[in-house]
Structure formats: C-alpha cells, structure tokens
Design a protein around this motif. Structure first.
Motif, PDB file in Angstrom:
ATOM      1  N   ARG A   1     128.469  14.641 -33.381  1.00  0.00           N
ATOM      2  CA  ARG A   1     128.282  16.084 -33.146  1.00  0.00           C
ATOM      3  C   ARG A   1     129.374  16.883 -33.859  1.00  0.00           C
ATOM      4  O   ARG A   1     129.093  17.922 -34.478  1.00  0.00           O
ATOM      5  CB  ARG A   1     128.288  16.367 -31.648  1.00  0.00           C
ATOM      6  CG  ARG A   1     127.947  17.826 -31.298  1.00  0.00           C
ATOM      7  CD  ARG A   1     127.973  18.060 -29.811  1.00  0.00           C
ATOM      8  NE  ARG A   1     126.875  17.367 -29.126  1.00  0.00           N
ATOM      9  CZ  ARG A   1     127.044  16.310 -28.332  1.00  0.00           C
ATOM     10  NH1 ARG A   1     128.259  15.818 -28.123  1.00  0.00           N
ATOM     11  NH2 ARG A   1     126.008  15.748 -27.751  1.00  0.00           N
ATOM     12  N   ARG A   2     130.622  16.411 -33.778  1.00  0.00           N
ATOM     13  CA  ARG A   2     131.712  17.116 -34.463  1.00  0.00           C
ATOM     14  C   ARG A   2     131.496  17.111 -35.973  1.00  0.00           C
ATOM     15  O   ARG A   2     131.793  18.091 -36.657  1.00  0.00           O
ATOM     16  CB  ARG A   2     133.059  16.468 -34.124  1.00  0.00           C
ATOM     17  CG  ARG A   2     133.510  16.684 -32.686  1.00  0.00           C
ATOM     18  CD  ARG A   2     135.027  16.559 -32.556  1.00  0.00           C
ATOM     19  NE  ARG A   2     135.534  15.309 -33.098  1.00  0.00           N
ATOM     20  CZ  ARG A   2     135.671  14.182 -32.399  1.00  0.00           C
ATOM     21  NH1 ARG A   2     135.295  14.151 -31.120  1.00  0.00           N
ATOM     22  NH2 ARG A   2     136.159  13.092 -32.943  1.00  0.00           N
ATOM     23  N   ALA A   3     130.984  16.010 -36.488  1.00  0.00           N
ATOM     24  CA  ALA A   3     130.710  15.930 -37.927  1.00  0.00           C
ATOM     25  C   ALA A   3     129.627  16.931 -38.315  1.00  0.00           C
ATOM     26  O   ALA A   3     129.711  17.571 -39.373  1.00  0.00           O
ATOM     27  CB  ALA A   3     130.289  14.512 -38.302  1.00  0.00           C
ATOM     28  N   ALA A   4     128.610  17.080 -37.474  1.00  0.00           N
ATOM     29  CA  ALA A   4     127.543  18.048 -37.758  1.00  0.00           C
ATOM     30  C   ALA A   4     128.083  19.471 -37.746  1.00  0.00           C
ATOM     31  O   ALA A   4     127.667  20.315 -38.563  1.00  0.00           O
ATOM     32  CB  ALA A   4     126.418  17.890 -36.734  1.00  0.00           C
ATOM     33  N   ILE A   5     129.012  19.753 -36.836  1.00  0.00           N
ATOM     34  CA  ILE A   5     129.633  21.081 -36.779  1.00  0.00           C
ATOM     35  C   ILE A   5     130.466  21.317 -38.031  1.00  0.00           C
ATOM     36  O   ILE A   5     130.377  22.369 -38.680  1.00  0.00           O
ATOM     37  CB  ILE A   5     130.495  21.220 -35.511  1.00  0.00           C
ATOM     38  CG1 ILE A   5     129.609  21.175 -34.257  1.00  0.00           C
ATOM     39  CG2 ILE A   5     131.312  22.500 -35.551  1.00  0.00           C
ATOM     40  CD1 ILE A   5     130.390  21.028 -32.960  1.00  0.00           C
ATOM     41  N   LEU A   6     131.272  20.323 -38.392  1.00  0.00           N
ATOM     42  CA  LEU A   6     132.136  20.437 -39.568  1.00  0.00           C
ATOM     43  C   LEU A   6     131.312  20.594 -40.844  1.00  0.00           C
ATOM     44  O   LEU A   6     131.730  21.287 -41.785  1.00  0.00           O
ATOM     45  CB  LEU A   6     133.035  19.204 -39.664  1.00  0.00           C
ATOM     46  CG  LEU A   6     134.169  19.227 -40.685  1.00  0.00           C
ATOM     47  CD1 LEU A   6     135.139  20.372 -40.397  1.00  0.00           C
ATOM     48  CD2 LEU A   6     134.919  17.890 -40.670  1.00  0.00           C
ATOM     49  N   ALA A   7     130.129  19.982 -40.862  1.00  0.00           N
ATOM     50  CA  ALA A   7     129.254  20.084 -42.041  1.00  0.00           C
ATOM     51  C   ALA A   7     128.517  21.410 -42.100  1.00  0.00           C
ATOM     52  O   ALA A   7     127.855  21.706 -43.098  1.00  0.00           O
ATOM     53  CB  ALA A   7     128.244  18.937 -42.033  1.00  0.00           C
ATOM     54  N   GLY A   8     128.611  22.214 -41.027  1.00  0.00           N
ATOM     55  CA  GLY A   8     127.921  23.500 -41.008  1.00  0.00           C
ATOM     56  C   GLY A   8     126.466  23.403 -40.598  1.00  0.00           C
ATOM     57  O   GLY A   8     125.705  24.377 -40.751  1.00  0.00           O
ATOM     58  N   LEU A   9     126.051  22.257 -40.065  1.00  0.00           N
ATOM     59  CA  LEU A   9     124.656  22.116 -39.649  1.00  0.00           C
ATOM     60  C   LEU A   9     124.374  22.898 -38.381  1.00  0.00           C
ATOM     61  O   LEU A   9     123.287  23.466 -38.221  1.00  0.00           O
ATOM     62  CB  LEU A   9     124.319  20.633 -39.426  1.00  0.00           C
ATOM     63  CG  LEU A   9     124.548  19.661 -40.587  1.00  0.00           C
ATOM     64  CD1 LEU A   9     124.020  18.287 -40.221  1.00  0.00           C
ATOM     65  CD2 LEU A   9     123.901  20.162 -41.866  1.00  0.00           C
TER      66      LEU A   9
ATOM     67  N   LEU B   1     131.873  11.518 -42.424  1.00  0.00           N
ATOM     68  CA  LEU B   1     130.497  11.656 -41.963  1.00  0.00           C
ATOM     69  C   LEU B   1     129.991  13.085 -42.173  1.00  0.00           C
ATOM     70  O   LEU B   1     128.826  13.291 -42.528  1.00  0.00           O
ATOM     71  CB  LEU B   1     130.402  11.274 -40.487  1.00  0.00           C
ATOM     72  CG  LEU B   1     129.001  11.311 -39.853  1.00  0.00           C
ATOM     73  CD1 LEU B   1     128.044  10.379 -40.589  1.00  0.00           C
ATOM     74  CD2 LEU B   1     129.072  10.958 -38.377  1.00  0.00           C
ATOM     75  N   SER B   2     130.868  14.063 -41.993  1.00  0.00           N
ATOM     76  CA  SER B   2     130.459  15.458 -42.208  1.00  0.00           C
ATOM     77  C   SER B   2     130.104  15.688 -43.673  1.00  0.00           C
ATOM     78  O   SER B   2     129.131  16.395 -43.982  1.00  0.00           O
ATOM     79  CB  SER B   2     131.558  16.422 -41.767  1.00  0.00           C
ATOM     80  OG  SER B   2     132.660  16.412 -42.654  1.00  0.00           O
ATOM     81  N   ASP B   3     130.884  15.114 -44.591  1.00  0.00           N
ATOM     82  CA  ASP B   3     130.558  15.236 -46.009  1.00  0.00           C
ATOM     83  C   ASP B   3     129.203  14.601 -46.307  1.00  0.00           C
ATOM     84  O   ASP B   3     128.407  15.124 -47.104  1.00  0.00           O
ATOM     85  CB  ASP B   3     131.635  14.564 -46.870  1.00  0.00           C
ATOM     86  CG  ASP B   3     132.937  15.343 -46.885  1.00  0.00           C
ATOM     87  OD1 ASP B   3     132.900  16.576 -46.700  1.00  0.00           O
ATOM     88  OD2 ASP B   3     134.003  14.721 -47.073  1.00  0.00           O
ATOM     89  N   PHE B   4     128.922  13.472 -45.655  1.00  0.00           N
ATOM     90  CA  PHE B   4     127.652  12.799 -45.896  1.00  0.00           C
ATOM     91  C   PHE B   4     126.494  13.587 -45.277  1.00  0.00           C
ATOM     92  O   PHE B   4     125.426  13.715 -45.886  1.00  0.00           O
ATOM     93  CB  PHE B   4     127.698  11.373 -45.340  1.00  0.00           C
ATOM     94  CG  PHE B   4     126.694  10.457 -45.971  1.00  0.00           C
ATOM     95  CD1 PHE B   4     126.901   9.941 -47.238  1.00  0.00           C
ATOM     96  CD2 PHE B   4     125.517  10.119 -45.311  1.00  0.00           C
ATOM     97  CE1 PHE B   4     125.960   9.108 -47.843  1.00  0.00           C
ATOM     98  CE2 PHE B   4     124.576   9.290 -45.893  1.00  0.00           C
ATOM     99  CZ  PHE B   4     124.796   8.778 -47.163  1.00  0.00           C
ATOM    100  N   PHE B   5     126.702  14.132 -44.091  1.00  0.00           N
ATOM    101  CA  PHE B   5     125.680  14.992 -43.480  1.00  0.00           C
ATOM    102  C   PHE B   5     125.364  16.180 -44.387  1.00  0.00           C
ATOM    103  O   PHE B   5     124.197  16.550 -44.571  1.00  0.00           O
ATOM    104  CB  PHE B   5     126.166  15.520 -42.127  1.00  0.00           C
ATOM    105  CG  PHE B   5     125.957  14.581 -40.972  1.00  0.00           C
ATOM    106  CD1 PHE B   5     125.060  13.530 -41.050  1.00  0.00           C
ATOM    107  CD2 PHE B   5     126.653  14.764 -39.782  1.00  0.00           C
ATOM    108  CE1 PHE B   5     124.863  12.672 -39.966  1.00  0.00           C
ATOM    109  CE2 PHE B   5     126.459  13.920 -38.701  1.00  0.00           C
ATOM    110  CZ  PHE B   5     125.561  12.873 -38.797  1.00  0.00           C
ATOM    111  N   ARG B   6     126.417  16.790 -44.929  1.00  0.00           N
ATOM    112  CA  ARG B   6     126.233  17.956 -45.788  1.00  0.00           C
ATOM    113  C   ARG B   6     125.391  17.582 -47.016  1.00  0.00           C
ATOM    114  O   ARG B   6     124.522  18.342 -47.449  1.00  0.00           O
ATOM    115  CB  ARG B   6     127.596  18.515 -46.209  1.00  0.00           C
ATOM    116  CG  ARG B   6     127.535  19.870 -46.889  1.00  0.00           C
ATOM    117  CD  ARG B   6     128.927  20.369 -47.235  1.00  0.00           C
ATOM    118  NE  ARG B   6     129.745  20.580 -46.037  1.00  0.00           N
ATOM    119  CZ  ARG B   6     130.805  19.834 -45.708  1.00  0.00           C
ATOM    120  NH1 ARG B   6     131.175  18.830 -46.495  1.00  0.00           N
ATOM    121  NH2 ARG B   6     131.484  20.090 -44.614  1.00  0.00           N
TER     122      ARG B   6
END
Length: 350
Positions: A182-190, A130-135
C-alpha cells in the motif's frame, strides 16, 4: 466465494480496475473497464515496451536498472535489450531483481536456509523499488489501453480519476506485507494517502486469484458439485503456494470455501537456480572454469532448468576451446548426468 457467472456492473459511473501481479521473476497486468449495466470483461495487457515485435506477450521480467544517482534507467523487457549492455557496464548501472523476496515474512525466512537473495541497492528500500515498478506498470497499462481501444484517449480520460487496483501476493504474505504494498502504491502516485485512497486497493492471495481464474476458465462441470473440491498449486519464481477449496452450499448460493489453511513455501524456481549455482561452485572449485559459473547459472536458469528431469543436462557457457573431459566439459558445454548429480541441490522436505 460464489460459483456464479459475472453479474452486470451495478455502479453508476464508468470505472477502471487495474490488477498488478508483481512476481519474483515475471510480472503482468490485467484490467477491466466497468460500464454501468454491462457484464465486466477481464483483459490482459499483451504488449510492453521492448516487446512490441514479440506479439501476445503477457508478462515482463521483474527487473529494474538504476544509475549511480539512484534514477530508474530501464525496467522490464527494456532491461534485457542487448543494446544496453555496454551502457550498463560503462555507466555502472545497478541491476535489481528478486526484490519481492525482501518483503517475505520472517516466519517464511526460517523455512529456507539459503540467504543468497541479491541485496537491494544502497539507499533503496523494497518499498521504493516496488513503487518504481508500480509506476512503470501503470504507464504500460495506460499506453496499452489508449492504443488498443477505439477513442483510446477519450476512454482513458473518462476513467483516469476512477481507478481501483487489485494487488496479488503469495499466500504467506500478511498484514505487514500488504501495508508495504500500500505504501508503495501511495509513493507511486496510484492512490492518495487517505481513507478513500486506501479503499481503492484490494489485495488477493495468489491461491484465490488462481481459483477465480479456474472458475471462469478451467474447471470441468463436475468440479462444481457439492462435496467436490480442488487443490491449487501455484509454483512461482519465489514461492510455492498451495490452497484447498471445497464446494459447499448455503441457503442462497453454492460457494467455494477454504477447507485447509493455505500454505506458502520459499521454494520457488529462483531457489532451484541458487542451488544449482551452489552445486556448480562446489563441482568446479579450483578449476579454470570457476569464473564461468555466473554464465553457467544464467544458462541453467533460462534454458536447462526448463527441461529438467532425470536425463542428462547440457549447460552451454563458452566456445570450442573450453574442454576438460574429467569435468565432462566439451566444446564449451558442461554435461551433468541426471538426477544423481543434483542430489545435493534437491529441495528439502519440510
């Protein structure tokens, strides 16, 4: 929820709001540039990589490809390019789709006996995917805003350090799922992993998001009368969400309030495809066409399912030599004779 038009933004500095709607099968982005004293306007990202020539497309497939080393190689519409087929096969890229369903609450999993959701790649968690997709969505939004607005580079520089995010999720998603997002957003750097960083994210259920849209665009005037109400059905790729709202009034303003607990069922369109595939496996068991089931399922998902009713269904998969009248296969096309044939793949009533 007030029944009002948008008020002017009362902040003291320009801000950007990005809304990511990550669906099971398709995803989209909307945004609003908030300028002090101005009424916000909500716009959608309608141009994505590999869709430049389509024009006006507001969504992309929720698909990623990873190489053998776990690196992202293609996302969204890019992953559907015909030119990538040979590379995907030769280099052994791994396709990831429907990953959102791996976040589903355990209580919802019990409502659906089908456990054929594609597994996650080895070494990948749903949060990392999910973080990769958010990015990727962030990059798409940035590019679109810069290219679509006058002085786009200057505009982006003025807001890139002041971005809030709105993340939608099914009605049945709870605190655990929001924490994963939320963790995915953090991992994506958002956002940063701080209290202020966490405060830059707002979560909204898909039912409430649909109501907001209808309030601004779709309701007739009599739907706003006190005592009236609406039922919103969001039939998505993974879930079907049902929400009921009634118009009430307090001392200051008219509002919409939930008048029944929202519902969420794991009975979205991907499960229709899964049941169709199960039916085809049973129907073609022992025949020479069993190896074509994946192609049949893919055609059903992209074409036949979209026109599904009680009429015959035609599923194309092969060429003129593919023929077996006993199985109703002629010229590389399987014919199914309407509702009776699909009685075994109907959605169970809970």
């Amino acid at each position: 929820m007030p029944i009002t038009t948008r008020a002017p933004y009362d902040g003291t500095y320009r801000k950007l709001v990005l809304a990511f709607d990550v669906g099971t099968t398709y995803s989209g982005i909307s945004y609003s540039i908030l300028n002090p004293g101005e009424v916000p306007q909500i716009k959608g990202v309608t141009r994505f990589p590999a869709q430049e020539k389509v024009g006006g497309s507001s969504k992309i497939p929720t698909i990623l490809y990873y190489d053998r080393d776990g690196n992202v190689r293609a996302v969204g519409a890019e992953s559907m390019r015909e030119s990538l087929r040979d590379t995907i096969e030769e280099e052994g890229w791994v396709k990831v789709e429907w990953f959102k369903l791996h976040m589903r609450p355990k209580s919802l999993s019990k409502s659906n006996s089908l456990e054929e959701i594609p597994p996650l790649p080895a070494g990948k968690s749903v949060v990392s995917i999910l973080s990769d997709f958010f990015r990727y969505l962030y990059t798409c939004a940035r590019t679109y805003i810069i290219e679509s607005h006058g002085n786009g580079d200057q505009l982006w520089r003025s807001v890139e350090s002041n971005i809030d995010y709105v993340l939608s999720h099914p009605n049945g998603w709870e605190g655990e799922q929001q924490q994963q997002m939320r963790r995915a957003a953090i991992l994506a750097g958002l956002i940063s992993d701080t209290t202020s960083g966490h405060g830059r994210i707002r979560f909204v259920t898909e039912g409430e998001a649909s109501l907001h849209f209808c309030l601004q665009n779709g309701f007739k005037s009599d739907a706003f009368k006190i005592g009236a109400g609406v039922i919103i059905i969001d039939a998505g790729g993974g879930t079907i969400d049902l929400s009921a709202y009634g118009a009430t009034s307090n001392s200051k303003k008219d509002v919409y309030e939930e008048i029944a607990p929202p519902q969420c069922h794991l009975q979205g369109s991907v499960y229709v495809t899964l049941r169709a595939k199960n039916f085809l496996q049973d129907y073609l068991k022992g025949s020479r066409f069993a190896e074509d089931i994946d192609a049949m399922s893919d055609f059903f998902d992209k074409s036949a399912k979209l026109a599904f009713d009680c009429s015959p269904l035609f599923i194309k998969f092969g060429g003129a030599r593919d023929r077996d009248p006993a199985l109703r296969i002629r010229g590389g096309q399987l014919t199914l004779l309407g509702y009776g044939n699909f009685s075994r793949i109907s959605v169970p009533v809970s």
